[in-house]
Scaffold this active site. Structure first.
Site, PDB file in Angstrom:
ATOM      1  N   SER A 159       0.564  -1.112  -0.091  1.00 63.88           N
ATOM      2  CA  SER A 159       0.169   0.211   0.324  1.00 63.88           C
ATOM      3  C   SER A 159       1.066   0.939   0.012  1.00 63.88           C
ATOM      4  O   SER A 159       1.880   1.517   0.281  1.00 63.88           O
ATOM      5  CB  SER A 159      -0.761   0.105   1.008  1.00 63.88           C
ATOM      6  OG  SER A 159      -1.603   0.949   1.327  1.00 63.88           O
ATOM      7  N   LYS A 171      -3.351   2.223  -1.800  1.00 69.00           N
ATOM      8  CA  LYS A 171      -3.034   2.533  -1.585  1.00 69.00           C
ATOM      9  C   LYS A 171      -3.971   2.782  -0.615  1.00 69.00           C
ATOM     10  O   LYS A 171      -5.445   2.845  -0.197  1.00 69.00           O
ATOM     11  CB  LYS A 171      -3.257   4.267  -2.635  1.00 69.00           C
ATOM     12  CG  LYS A 171      -2.911   5.688  -1.223  1.00 69.00           C
ATOM     13  CD  LYS A 171      -1.387   6.130  -0.728  1.00 69.00           C
ATOM     14  CE  LYS A 171      -1.354   6.949  -0.196  1.00 69.00           C
ATOM     15  NZ  LYS A 171      -1.191   7.248   1.314  1.00 69.00           N
ATOM     16  N   ASN A 221       9.217   8.984   4.392  1.00 69.45           N
ATOM     17  CA  ASN A 221       7.926   9.095   3.474  1.00 69.45           C
ATOM     18  C   ASN A 221       6.636  10.115   4.355  1.00 69.45           C
ATOM     19  O   ASN A 221       6.871   9.258   5.689  1.00 69.45           O
ATOM     20  CB  ASN A 221       7.049   8.286   3.017  1.00 69.45           C
ATOM     21  CG  ASN A 221       5.981   8.046   3.220  1.00 69.45           C
ATOM     22  OD1 ASN A 221       4.589   8.666   3.457  1.00 69.45           O
ATOM     23  ND2 ASN A 221       5.681   6.536   3.350  1.00 69.45           N
ATOM     24  N   ILE A 266       3.511  11.379   3.597  1.00 66.70           N
ATOM     25  CA  ILE A 266       2.441  11.855   2.465  1.00 66.70           C
ATOM     26  C   ILE A 266       1.092  12.119   3.391  1.00 66.70           C
ATOM     27  O   ILE A 266       1.209  12.925   2.758  1.00 66.70           O
ATOM     28  CB  ILE A 266       2.499   9.936   1.507  1.00 66.70           C
ATOM     29  CG1 ILE A 266       3.085   9.313   1.198  1.00 66.70           C
ATOM     30  CG2 ILE A 266       1.113  10.187   0.676  1.00 66.70           C
ATOM     31  CD1 ILE A 266       4.142  10.630   0.329  1.00 66.70           C
ATOM     32  N   GLY A 267       0.799  11.276   4.351  1.00 66.42           N
ATOM     33  CA  GLY A 267      -0.254  12.074   4.932  1.00 66.42           C
ATOM     34  C   GLY A 267      -1.313  11.425   4.890  1.00 66.42           C
ATOM     35  O   GLY A 267      -2.651  12.452   4.644  1.00 66.42           O
ATOM     36  N   ASN A 307      -6.451  -1.022   2.158  1.00 65.48           N
ATOM     37  CA  ASN A 307      -5.919  -0.579   2.620  1.00 65.48           C
ATOM     38  C   ASN A 307      -7.179   0.480   3.610  1.00 65.48           C
ATOM     39  O   ASN A 307      -7.110   1.332   2.787  1.00 65.48           O
ATOM     40  CB  ASN A 307      -4.445  -0.141   2.154  1.00 65.48           C
ATOM     41  CG  ASN A 307      -4.026   0.586   3.704  1.00 65.48           C
ATOM     42  OD1 ASN A 307      -4.410   1.452   4.683  1.00 65.48           O
ATOM     43  ND2 ASN A 307      -2.843   0.053   3.738  1.00 65.48           N
ATOM     44  N   CYS A 342      -0.904   4.218  10.606  1.00 68.88           N
ATOM     45  CA  CYS A 342      -0.059   5.672   9.353  1.00 68.88           C
ATOM     46  C   CYS A 342       0.686   6.037  10.754  1.00 68.88           C
ATOM     47  O   CYS A 342       0.182   7.501  11.281  1.00 68.88           O
ATOM     48  CB  CYS A 342      -1.234   6.369   8.357  1.00 68.88           C
ATOM     49  SG  CYS A 342      -0.077   7.851   8.018  1.00 68.88           S
ATOM     50  N   GLY A 395      12.445   0.887   3.318  1.00 70.81           N
ATOM     51  CA  GLY A 395      13.134   0.607   2.714  1.00 70.81           C
ATOM     52  C   GLY A 395      14.112  -0.562   3.871  1.00 70.81           C
ATOM     53  O   GLY A 395      13.576  -1.216   4.426  1.00 70.81           O
ATOM     54  N   GLY A 402       8.089  -4.344   4.890  1.00 68.02           N
ATOM     55  CA  GLY A 402       9.233  -3.374   5.222  1.00 68.02           C
ATOM     56  C   GLY A 402      10.696  -3.885   4.469  1.00 68.02           C
ATOM     57  O   GLY A 402      11.169  -5.088   5.011  1.00 68.02           O
TER      58      GLY A 402
END
Ligand code: SIN
Length: 306
Positions: A21, A45, A69, A71-72, A100, A131, A216, A242
């Protein structure tokens, strides 16, 4: 010939590799690059009830071994996803997807999950209670609040319900136990733990939001440990996510107990990452002495004495 098929909370996947996601949109951007039907599934997403523009820029920062990130939860809202994007995705992807579902209240989570539950190409719902990029206390860190939320969502949803958790909880087992008691079928582990970078010239955080979710290669051991701990204790379906960027990582994650894996940041470095991992998964499993993917699940956890 190695059999790559796996079972995930009652869903049969041709292989365990799923773009995660937030790194694959709603599938549309990747459809021109390769045949999406080679994927085990697609995790959409994170989606809220109303459309969201997300956090201010900059919201990406690079790190050694990964990225941040913030993104929010930018997304077009669940009505647009359910009514337009999911039907459109059928032209490119003929399998079930993972939806998601996000929210800022129990009512919102229920609304989003219910809308996804009614979509015929949604195979399971990933309840995102972790999140790292939105304000307010995450319900995923509080066992009582999580129990209440999962119990309420469970009443309205018939599809398998996996809870996406952060690895940062002081006691992940306590959180997972509360979710199972509330009716969760399993887990997606992990959501991005929070981190930050500071620009020495500006003397302020690189990300406009200050902090962001780390992903990453640098988070792979953290994710692996979370999968191992939760699977060893509860033996429920787990998606491992992950820092996965190779078929070897997939095998390791499955040995820890993952029934399937999500590939995230690697897609942003190489849009063909999932395709390459799927193509090398058979030979890699064979090299380690396996004739199927499903036989790998939890083998390290099962032999553990801890
Ligand atoms: C985001 O949109 O901020 C990322 C979503 C997540 O990590 O749950």
């Amino acid at each position: 010939m190695v059999d790559l098929g796996v079972e995930l909370a009652g869903l049969r996947l041709d292989n365990p590799v799923i773009p995660s996601s937030g790194t694959f949109g709603y599938g549309e951007d990747y459809a021109g690059l390769y045949d999406l039907n080679i994927l085990g599934s697609i995790a959409l997403k994170g989606t809220t009830a109303e459309p969201r523009r997300g956090n201010p820029l900059p919201r990406i920062a690079e790190c050694e071994g990964g990225m941040l990130n913030s993104i929010g939860l930018q997304n077009p809202g669940v009505d647009a996803v359910a009514d337009e994007l999911l039907p459109a995705l059928k032209a490119h992807f003929n399998k079930k997807v993972i939806a998601n579902a996000c929210g800022f209240s129990t009512e919102e989570y229920v609304y989003v999950a219910k809308r996804f539950d009614a979509c015929d190409n949604v195979g399971l719902i990933e309840l995102n209670v972790s999140c790292p990029n939105v304000s307010g206390r995450s319900v995923g860190g509080d066992p009582n609040a999580l129990f209440k939320l999962v119990s309420e969502v469970r009443k309205h949803v018939s599809k398998p319900l996996l809870i996406k958790l952060s690895p940062l909880a002081a006691d992940l087992s306590e959180i997972a136990a509360a979710a199972i008691e509330g009716g969760a079928d399993g887990f997606t582990l992990i959501n991005s733990p929070t981190g930050m970078r500071i620009d020495p010239v500006r003397r302020s955080p690189v990300l406009a939001n200050g902090r962001g979710g780390m992903s990453g290669k640098m988070v792979f051991p953290l994710a692996l440990r979370a999968v191992y701990d939760v699977y060893s204790r509860f033996r429920v379906p787990v998606i491992g996510v992950g820092g996965i960027s190779s078929a070897e990582d997939v095998v390791e994650m499955m040995l820890a107990g993952a029934a399937a894996v999500e590939v995230g940041a690697a897609n942003l470095v190489d849009p063909f990452a999932c395709k390459k991992i799927i193509e090398s998964l058979g030979p890699t499993l064979e090299r380690f002495g396996f004739s199927s993917a499903r036989e790998v699940v939890g083998l390290a956890a099962q032999t553990s004495k801890t």
